[in-house]
Motif scaffolding. Structure first.
Motif, mmCIF file in Angstrom:
data_model
loop_
_atom_site.group_PDB
_atom_site.id
_atom_site.type_symbol
_atom_site.label_atom_id
_atom_site.label_comp_id
_atom_site.label_asym_id
_atom_site.label_seq_id
_atom_site.Cartn_x
_atom_site.Cartn_y
_atom_site.Cartn_z
ATOM 1 N N LEU A 1 45.431 41.322 40.362
ATOM 2 C CA LEU A 1 45.357 42.580 41.096
ATOM 3 C C LEU A 1 44.340 43.536 40.475
ATOM 4 O O LEU A 1 43.506 44.114 41.171
ATOM 5 C CB LEU A 1 46.729 43.248 41.127
ATOM 6 C CG LEU A 1 46.759 44.677 41.677
ATOM 7 C CD1 LEU A 1 46.443 44.687 43.166
ATOM 8 C CD2 LEU A 1 48.101 45.339 41.405
ATOM 9 N N THR A 2 44.395 43.695 39.163
ATOM 10 C CA THR A 2 43.559 44.705 38.518
ATOM 11 C C THR A 2 42.093 44.296 38.430
ATOM 12 O O THR A 2 41.238 45.145 38.170
ATOM 13 C CB THR A 2 44.088 45.031 37.107
ATOM 14 O OG1 THR A 2 44.222 43.818 36.347
ATOM 15 C CG2 THR A 2 45.440 45.717 37.191
ATOM 16 N N CYS B 1 51.943 46.240 33.520
ATOM 17 C CA CYS B 1 51.057 45.716 32.480
ATOM 18 C C CYS B 1 51.836 45.219 31.276
ATOM 19 O O CYS B 1 52.989 45.586 31.060
ATOM 20 C CB CYS B 1 50.077 46.804 32.038
ATOM 21 S SG CYS B 1 48.924 47.330 33.316
ATOM 22 N N THR C 1 49.453 40.765 37.814
ATOM 23 C CA THR C 1 48.812 42.014 37.411
ATOM 24 C C THR C 1 47.341 41.799 37.109
ATOM 25 O O THR C 1 46.482 42.608 37.492
ATOM 26 C CB THR C 1 49.517 42.609 36.185
ATOM 27 O OG1 THR C 1 50.856 42.952 36.541
ATOM 28 C CG2 THR C 1 48.804 43.853 35.682
ATOM 29 N N GLU D 1 38.732 52.662 36.556
ATOM 30 C CA GLU D 1 39.228 51.288 36.593
ATOM 31 C C GLU D 1 40.122 51.043 35.392
ATOM 32 O O GLU D 1 40.181 51.845 34.455
ATOM 33 C CB GLU D 1 38.074 50.282 36.606
ATOM 34 C CG GLU D 1 37.222 50.287 35.346
ATOM 35 C CD GLU D 1 36.086 49.280 35.419
ATOM 36 O OE1 GLU D 1 35.863 48.705 36.489
ATOM 37 O OE2 GLU D 1 35.424 49.074 34.383
ATOM 38 N N LEU E 1 51.605 49.208 37.342
ATOM 39 C CA LEU E 1 50.917 47.926 37.496
ATOM 40 C C LEU E 1 51.607 46.793 36.748
ATOM 41 O O LEU E 1 51.108 45.666 36.740
ATOM 42 C CB LEU E 1 49.465 48.060 37.018
ATOM 43 C CG LEU E 1 48.573 48.972 37.864
ATOM 44 C CD1 LEU E 1 47.229 49.184 37.179
ATOM 45 C CD2 LEU E 1 48.372 48.392 39.262
ATOM 46 N N LYS F 1 39.208 46.175 42.101
ATOM 47 C CA LYS F 1 39.232 47.613 41.874
ATOM 48 C C LYS F 1 39.878 48.391 43.026
ATOM 49 O O LYS F 1 40.659 49.314 42.816
ATOM 50 C CB LYS F 1 37.814 48.121 41.620
ATOM 51 C CG LYS F 1 37.172 47.555 40.355
ATOM 52 C CD LYS F 1 35.734 48.027 40.210
ATOM 53 C CE LYS F 1 35.100 47.550 38.900
ATOM 54 N NZ LYS F 1 34.974 46.074 38.834
ATOM 55 N N THR G 1 42.105 44.891 31.564
ATOM 56 C CA THR G 1 43.274 44.252 30.963
ATOM 57 C C THR G 1 42.929 43.358 29.777
ATOM 58 O O THR G 1 43.836 42.929 29.061
ATOM 59 C CB THR G 1 44.045 43.424 32.007
ATOM 60 O OG1 THR G 1 43.173 42.444 32.585
ATOM 61 C CG2 THR G 1 44.604 44.317 33.098
ATOM 62 N N THR H 1 43.650 47.816 43.264
ATOM 63 C CA THR H 1 44.309 48.557 42.190
ATOM 64 C C THR H 1 44.485 50.016 42.574
ATOM 65 O O THR H 1 45.549 50.617 42.364
ATOM 66 C CB THR H 1 43.487 48.463 40.888
ATOM 67 O OG1 THR H 1 43.338 47.097 40.520
ATOM 68 C CG2 THR H 1 44.174 49.217 39.756
#
Length: 340
Positions: A113-114, A275, A110, A296, A273, A117, A299, A120
């Motif tokens: 990936l995040t 998270c 995660t 966006e 996502l 941008k 995290t 995501t």
């Protein structure tokens, strides 16, 4: 017995300065009767802890332990407060997974990936009532003809930014074609951002930032939103960290319907996502259409006293000390179902 917490800060990017301030605030809030907190600095050159006596102790990277005068300190949990690489892009999480040390942030996949941008945006596509701006993703080999690609596919004005950066570093707003090349070069050349550039059509509207976290009971709690109003062209690095350039309203002035809609969207983003811990979602509320546009997700959000998340925690009626304790206890909770 106190829970031993490795408070990890520093990093490889220009965001390290903010990480140090965030970590200092978190450390000051944590209950010293319950937690033994050891700040750990990670740089390109070394990983280390500085004792109260000012002695620099290197981290044993085989198990992330410290040898302090013959006393081996093994940690119960890592509290990651390192913005940018390697704390926000999944590298540190992958290492901690390999040695079996639980941590307070999203997992390696995660996180990786995040930090991207555009990737995501592809994953969250289809979430009900969430919109994304039309965009073009440019890679290093595309740099030569990037301007032509952008102008062919998008309508001015543009937002130009590193696809994997943070704190608005390398970001520009382009209003006329003559500004585009300089903005592209600035984004491509931003350090430690992966040589990918994202160009998006500008969305006109109000800008918001809103946190969400999972508490020790396994519940997802959405924090009150913050509205960002800046005298700058957009919410850039200076607007974020130079006093007086930005007005932040927490809780934001939203209708009950807008609050409920934003809360549902943010929960769906968090779940889609996969998270963990606390994250912060930034979005626009487009003028005239009342549509929420995704900007966006962050995290490892900033945790200085003035940062959005602490503001929102206070607006919720919690103390920061309680909030940070919830993040730690959610990780070390004896019931494994609370860690999902």
């Amino acid at each position: 017995m106190k829970t031993k917490v490795a408070l990890i800060t520093g990093g490889y990017t220009g965001e390290a300065e903010v990480s140090f301030k965030s970590a200092a605030f978190v450390q000051a809030q944590l209950d010293k009767e319950k937690y033994a907190v050891y700040p750990i600095t990670i740089t390109l050159d070394s990983w280390f802890h500085v004792t109260d006596a000012g002695i620099k102790i290197s981290v044993n990277r085989e198990d992330f332990s410290l040898d302090i005068d013959g006393d081996i300190v093994m940690f119960d949990v890592a509290f990651i407060i390192l913005h940018g690489s390697p704390g926000e892009d999944g590298r540190l999480q992958g290492y901690l997974d390999m040695i079996g040390l639980p941590y307070t942030s999203c997992g390696a996949l995660t996180s990786a990936l995040t930090m991207n941008k555009e990737y995501t945006k592809a994953v969250i596509s289809g979430i009900q009532n969430l919109y994304v701006a039309k965009s073009v993703l440019l890679f290093g080999p595309d740099r030569q003809g990037a301007g032509d690609v952008v102008q062919k596919n998008l309508t001015l004005p543009y937002f130009v930014k590193p696809n994997a950066g943070g704190s608005s570093i390398g970001m520009s707003k382009v209003k006329v074609p003559s500004e585009l090349q300089e903005a592209l070069d600035k984004a491509f050349d931003a350090a430690n951002t992966g040589c990918q550039v994202l160009v998006e059509e500008f969305v006109t509207g109000r800008e918001f930032s809103q946190g969400i976290f999972r508490n020790a009971k396994g519940e997802l709690l959405v924090l009150p939103a913050t509205e960002v109003r800046t005298t700058r062209e957009f919410f850039d690095f200076e607007a974020k960290y130079v006093a007086g350039l930005t007005e932040e309203i927490t809780p934001a002035d939203l209708t009950e319907e807008q609050k409920e809609r934003a809360s549902r969207i943010i929960r769906d983003i968090y779940i889609r996502l996969n998270c963990k811990g606390m994250v912060r979602v930034d979005f626009f509320l487009e003028k005239d259409t009342d549509k929420f546009y995704f900007i966006e997700i962050n995290t490892i959000p900033g945790q200085t006293p003035q940062s959005f998340i602490p503001q929102q925690v206070r607006a919720l009626g919690m103390k920061e000390s309680e909030f940070y304790a919830e993040l730690i206890e959610a990780v070390i909770a004896p019931d494994p179902t609370l860690r999902t």
